[in-house]
Design a protein around this motif. Sequence first.
Motif, PDB file in Angstrom:
ATOM      1  N   TYR A 100     102.383 -61.316 159.880  1.00  0.00           N
ATOM      2  CA  TYR A 100     102.901 -62.580 159.352  1.00  0.00           C
ATOM      3  C   TYR A 100     104.262 -62.352 158.714  1.00  0.00           C
ATOM      4  O   TYR A 100     104.423 -61.481 157.845  1.00  0.00           O
ATOM      5  CB  TYR A 100     101.925 -63.139 158.318  1.00  0.00           C
ATOM      6  N   CYS A 104     105.567 -68.154 151.804  1.00  0.00           N
ATOM      7  CA  CYS A 104     104.436 -67.861 150.920  1.00  0.00           C
ATOM      8  C   CYS A 104     104.641 -68.585 149.602  1.00  0.00           C
ATOM      9  O   CYS A 104     105.754 -68.623 149.073  1.00  0.00           O
ATOM     10  CB  CYS A 104     104.334 -66.355 150.690  1.00  0.00           C
ATOM     11  N   VAL A 143     101.145 -68.879 153.558  1.00  0.00           N
ATOM     12  CA  VAL A 143     100.199 -68.039 152.836  1.00  0.00           C
ATOM     13  C   VAL A 143     100.226 -68.499 151.379  1.00  0.00           C
ATOM     14  O   VAL A 143     101.301 -68.712 150.815  1.00  0.00           O
ATOM     15  CB  VAL A 143     100.552 -66.544 152.950  1.00  0.00           C
ATOM     16  N   PRO A 183      96.048 -73.171 154.942  1.00  0.00           N
ATOM     17  CA  PRO A 183      96.937 -71.994 154.841  1.00  0.00           C
ATOM     18  C   PRO A 183      96.668 -71.010 155.978  1.00  0.00           C
ATOM     19  O   PRO A 183      95.606 -71.022 156.605  1.00  0.00           O
ATOM     20  CB  PRO A 183      96.533 -71.386 153.503  1.00  0.00           C
ATOM     21  N   ARG A 184      97.637 -70.150 156.206  1.00  0.00           N
ATOM     22  CA  ARG A 184      97.468 -69.063 157.180  1.00  0.00           C
ATOM     23  C   ARG A 184      96.577 -67.972 156.602  1.00  0.00           C
ATOM     24  O   ARG A 184      95.776 -67.365 157.291  1.00  0.00           O
ATOM     25  CB  ARG A 184      98.844 -68.486 157.541  1.00  0.00           C
ATOM     26  N   ALA A 185      96.767 -67.724 155.295  1.00  0.00           N
ATOM     27  CA  ALA A 185      95.941 -66.749 154.577  1.00  0.00           C
ATOM     28  C   ALA A 185      96.026 -67.089 153.099  1.00  0.00           C
ATOM     29  O   ALA A 185      96.939 -67.798 152.666  1.00  0.00           O
ATOM     30  CB  ALA A 185      96.435 -65.328 154.827  1.00  0.00           C
TER      31      ALA A 185
END
Lengths: 264, 264, 264, 264
Positions: A100, A104, A143, A183-185
Motif C-alpha cells: 500500500y 493514511c 488506511v 478503509p483499506r486497512a
Amino acid sequence: MWHDGARVYDLAQPMRRGMPQSPNHPPFRMLLERRHGDVVRTDGGSAANELIVTGGHVGTHVDALAHVSHDGLLYGGADPATLTTNDGFSELGIDAFEPYVGRCVLLDVARVHNTPVLPAGYEVTAADLESAAKNVEIREGDVVLVGTGWSRLWHEPDRFIGLTGGVPGPGVEAAGWLNEKRPRAVGGETIAFEQIAPGRGHATLPVHRIMLVESGVNIIETMRLHELLDAQVSEFLLILNPLPIVGATGAPVRPLAILSGERS
Amino acid sequence: MWHDGARVYDLAQPMRRGMPQSPNHPPFRMLLERRHGDVVRTDGGSAANELIVTGGHVGTHVDALAHVSHDGLLYGGADPATLTTNDGFSELGIDAFEPYVGRCVLLDVARVHNTPVLPAGYEVTAADLESAAKNVEIREGDVVLVGTGWSRLWHEPDRFIGLTGGVPGPGVEAAGWLNEKRPRAVGGETIAFEQIAPGRGHATLPVHRIMLVESGVNIIETMRLHELLDAQVSEFLLILNPLPIVGATGAPVRPLAILSGERS
Amino acid sequence: MWHDGARVYDLAQPMRRGMPQSPNHPPFRMLLERRHGDVVRTDGGSAANELIVTGGHVGTHVDALAHVSHDGLLYGGADPATLTTNDGFSELGIDAFEPYVGRCVLLDVARVHNTPVLPAGYEVTAADLESAAKNVEIREGDVVLVGTGWSRLWHEPDRFIGLTGGVPGPGVEAAGWLNEKRPRAVGGETIAFEQIAPGRGHATLPVHRIMLVESGVNIIETMRLHELLDAQVSEFLLILNPLPIVGATGAPVRPLAILSGERS
Amino acid sequence: MWHDGARVYDLAQPMRRGMPQSPNHPPFRMLLERRHGDVVRTDGGSAANELIVTGGHVGTHVDALAHVSHDGLLYGGADPATLTTNDGFSELGIDAFEPYVGRCVLLDVARVHNTPVLPAGYEVTAADLESAAKNVEIREGDVVLVGTGWSRLWHEPDRFIGLTGGVPGPGVEAAGWLNEKRPRAVGGETIAFEQIAPGRGHATLPVHRIMLVESGVNIIETMRLHELLDAQVSEFLLILNPLPIVGATGAPVRPLAILSGERS
C-alpha cells in the motif's frame, strides 16, 4: 524530484529478543551464527551472519485475512481447510496484500482525552473517533489508524502486553464506525487492535472478526506512532509493504509515513 | 494528494521454502503452527499463526555495514570484536540503516548487450555502466541498481544460485565506477552483488569489501527488477525500509519503486 | 555390578549442519548464541550457549506411530484429525513410545552378500533376512535391525540420501517377514527404512505403512551400525530412549548397544 | 538375558512448549509442519512431521565442559576463543562426552530433612550429603545425583524456575564434598545445579565453575528423580546418552535408571 523536502517517519518498533509480543506467537530471537574471524577468506575477507526465529505477528506487522476465522469460515465464506497447506494459505495470506502506498489518516484518541497515553483497558468509542476525526476527511480506501499513545510504553513489556492490566482499543461500536468508512486497512500501536479488559487476556477478538472476517480489512498492530502524535500529524502518505511471505497469516513490516514538503 | 496517479512496482521476490538463497545462510522456512479449528474461542473465533526461521541475507535484503570485514576491520576501521554481542552488533548493524525514501537510478546492463538475461559469470564493466547511464543523471546520495535480468531466473534455483555456473555482476573496476558516484546504496537482482566466475562459488567478495568496508555503502541483493527493466524505467523513487532487526548484519526488505503520475 | 565388563556401542550418527537428512524435513542447524566473554558475570564466570533448529526425523531417530497414515487413518483406525493439535498429536506421538531396554537382533544382509555396503536401490528380500537370521533367534518383542552397511556412507550426503541413486532396504515381502516376528521396533542405517529405487525419490513408503499403520511397530532410521557389523554382533541389549517430545511424530535418539562382559 | 527382570525408570521431563526452562536459553517450541492429508502420496499414504526449536540447556540435559569459563579460561586452561567456531566448539563440546553406562548414586537430601521438597533457596551442605550417603558407597567415576524433590514441581513453572523465590542446591562447600569423590558427572532435578538465593536470579554459578571449569565434571540438570526418591533407590545403573550435537555446550538427554532384577 517530487519528494524533495519530504519528511519520513519510521513507524516500526525495533525488533530484538525480549521485546513485547503476544504470548500466542513464537518468540523473536536473532543471533549471530558466523562472527568476523570465524571463516576468513583467502583475501582477508570475513562475513558475519545471523539466524532469525520469529512469528508473523511479532513486532510491527500486518494481519492477513487468513489470520482469523469465525464459526469455521474465513472472509468471503471461504473454508479454511481447503486453503490450508503445509506451506500456509493458498489464498488470503499476507502475500495477497498488495503493498500500500496511499493516504493514511491518524485519529488521535489520546489527545481527545488530553492524555499522552490512554488507560489500560479503555474502550475507544465511536464518539472518540468522531471527535478525533473532526478536522480530517476520511476517504474510502484510506488506511485509518487509531492513536492511543501506547507506543510510548514499548519499553515496559508487561504493561504493553497487558495480560493482567488490559490494553486500550476500539470496541465493537468503534469498529463499526471505522468499517463504515470502508478503509483499506486499520491499525494502531497496541499488541492487538482490540479493547482488552484488565485480567481478560486475549480471550476473544471481536474487532478482528469484524475487520478480517466480515469486512476484508487488514489490521496493522504494534505500530510506533508517538512521533506522529507528538507532531499532531493527522494525514500523510503511508508506505505499508509487509514482507511477502507466501501463505503466512501475517508478516512483519516497517511502515513509513511520508509528509510532503509543501505540507510541512 | 501528490502521489495521485503514481505507479508502484514491488521489487521483492516472494519468500517461501525452497526459494533460491545463498547456501551460506540459514534456509528460509515458514510453517503454520495453529490452524483454524485448533483452538476455538468461546465466541466461535479461531486464529491461525506461523513460525518463521530465516537468515538476514535471505530473499530480497539489505546488507548492513557490519556484514563484512577485511583484514580484521569493519567500515571506519572498527574492530568487530568490540561491537559484537550475543544480541548482534552494537553499531553498523542493519538498524543503523535509516529507511531510504529517495531517488534511485537503474542501469540496465542487460539492455546494453541486447539480452534479457546476462550470461552466468559475466563481469559487468565500467564501460557497461557508462553505456547504461548515458541518458540518466546519477547524483550523490542516489541508490544505484545494476540490471542483469537475473530476477527472471528466480524459478530456477540452481541456476540462480550459480554455485557451478556462476553469476553475473560488477567486478572491481565497475565497483570503483559506482563508488565514484558516491551512492547511498547499490544493488541488483542476483544472489550476491558480485561477478562470480563459473565453478568458483562464493569464494571471495571484492565488491562487498569495496562497498561495505571501504566506502560505507550498503548493498541490496536478490531484487526483483525485471518489471522495471521491461518498462525501461531508469529513474524512480525508491522505498527501502529493511526490517529493523537490532544488531543484525542484514535484513529482509520489500522495496518499492514509485513512479510519479506526471512522469509516466 | 552386573554391567561390569560390558562393552558399549554408540549407534547414533553425529548431528551437525550439513549432515545427510531427508529433504522432507527441516534442516538441522546448531549455532552458538552466547560465546565466552559476551556476558561476564561479576565473579569472572561466563556461559556459552546455543540455539538448535531441527526436525523430528533428522539424524538417528525413532518414528512415532503418528508419523504415517494410510487412506486417511492412523494405526488402530484412529482419525488423525481428532488427534492433531497445534501442540502435536495427543496420542500415538513419540511420547507414547516407552523407552526400550531390551533384546535386539541385528541381521547383517550386507554380509549375506559378502559386501560391506549393499548397492543403492537394492531390495532386501525375505530370503536375505532368513539367511542373515540363521544363527540367531528372534523373539517376540525384540527390536530387529537390518544391516546394509550404509552407515559407512554417512560422509557422502548425496549418495546417502539417494535422491537419484536410490537406497537399499526391505521391500514389502521383507516387511511381512519382519512383521511375523512381532518385533517391538525395526530399523536400520538408511535415511528411510525402505527400498528406494534409483530416481524414484521418497515417492511411496510401503514399509512405513506396514509397520507404523498396520502393525503398530516403530521404525528407527539413520542408525550407526557399522561397528556392530564389523564386530559381527548379532544380539545385544539395546537402549532406545528417544527425546520425550510431547506430540511429535518422531524424535532424535542416541541408541546404545550393550554387550555384556561374559559374552565378549 | 542379563537384564531380565530389570526395572527401568525414565529420568527425563517431557518436552513441550511452556515447560519450565532457564530464561537464558532459547525457548522450546515444537510444531507440526505437515499434517495428515496435506500431502497424500499416490498410494494413499501421508506423513506428518514437525519443526523443533530448542536450546542445548532446555529440558533434561547435560552440560558440556565448554559451557562455562572462568576468568576467560575453560577446563584445562583452554582459551575458548581458539576452540570456538560458527559450528560450535571444536573441543570440550557435548560430543566429547562419551555416553555413560554405569553406576549412579542418588543422595536424597530431601529425605534427610524429612520433606518431599526442599525449600526454595535452601543450600545443600556437605553434612547433608554425608547424611544422605551414609548407607551407600560412592566410588570414583560414579555419577552422583542430589535429590531435592524439585522434579515434583515441574508443573509449576514460575516456582520451578525460581527467578524470585530461588532454587535449592549445593553450595560451594557441598560441591567440594562431591568433587572429592571424583565423580564422572553430578546432577539433580533443578533448573540449575546450584543454590540460588531468593531474588538473586542466575547471577553467579559457583558450582558450575567448580565442576565444569576446575574439575572437568559434567552436570546434569532438570532430571525427573521423584520416582526414584519415592522408591528409596540410592544406587542403580544409569544410562546417560545426550544427543551427539557436535560442538554444542549442552544437549538434551533422556536418562534411564535401570535396577537389575536380582536387586529389586
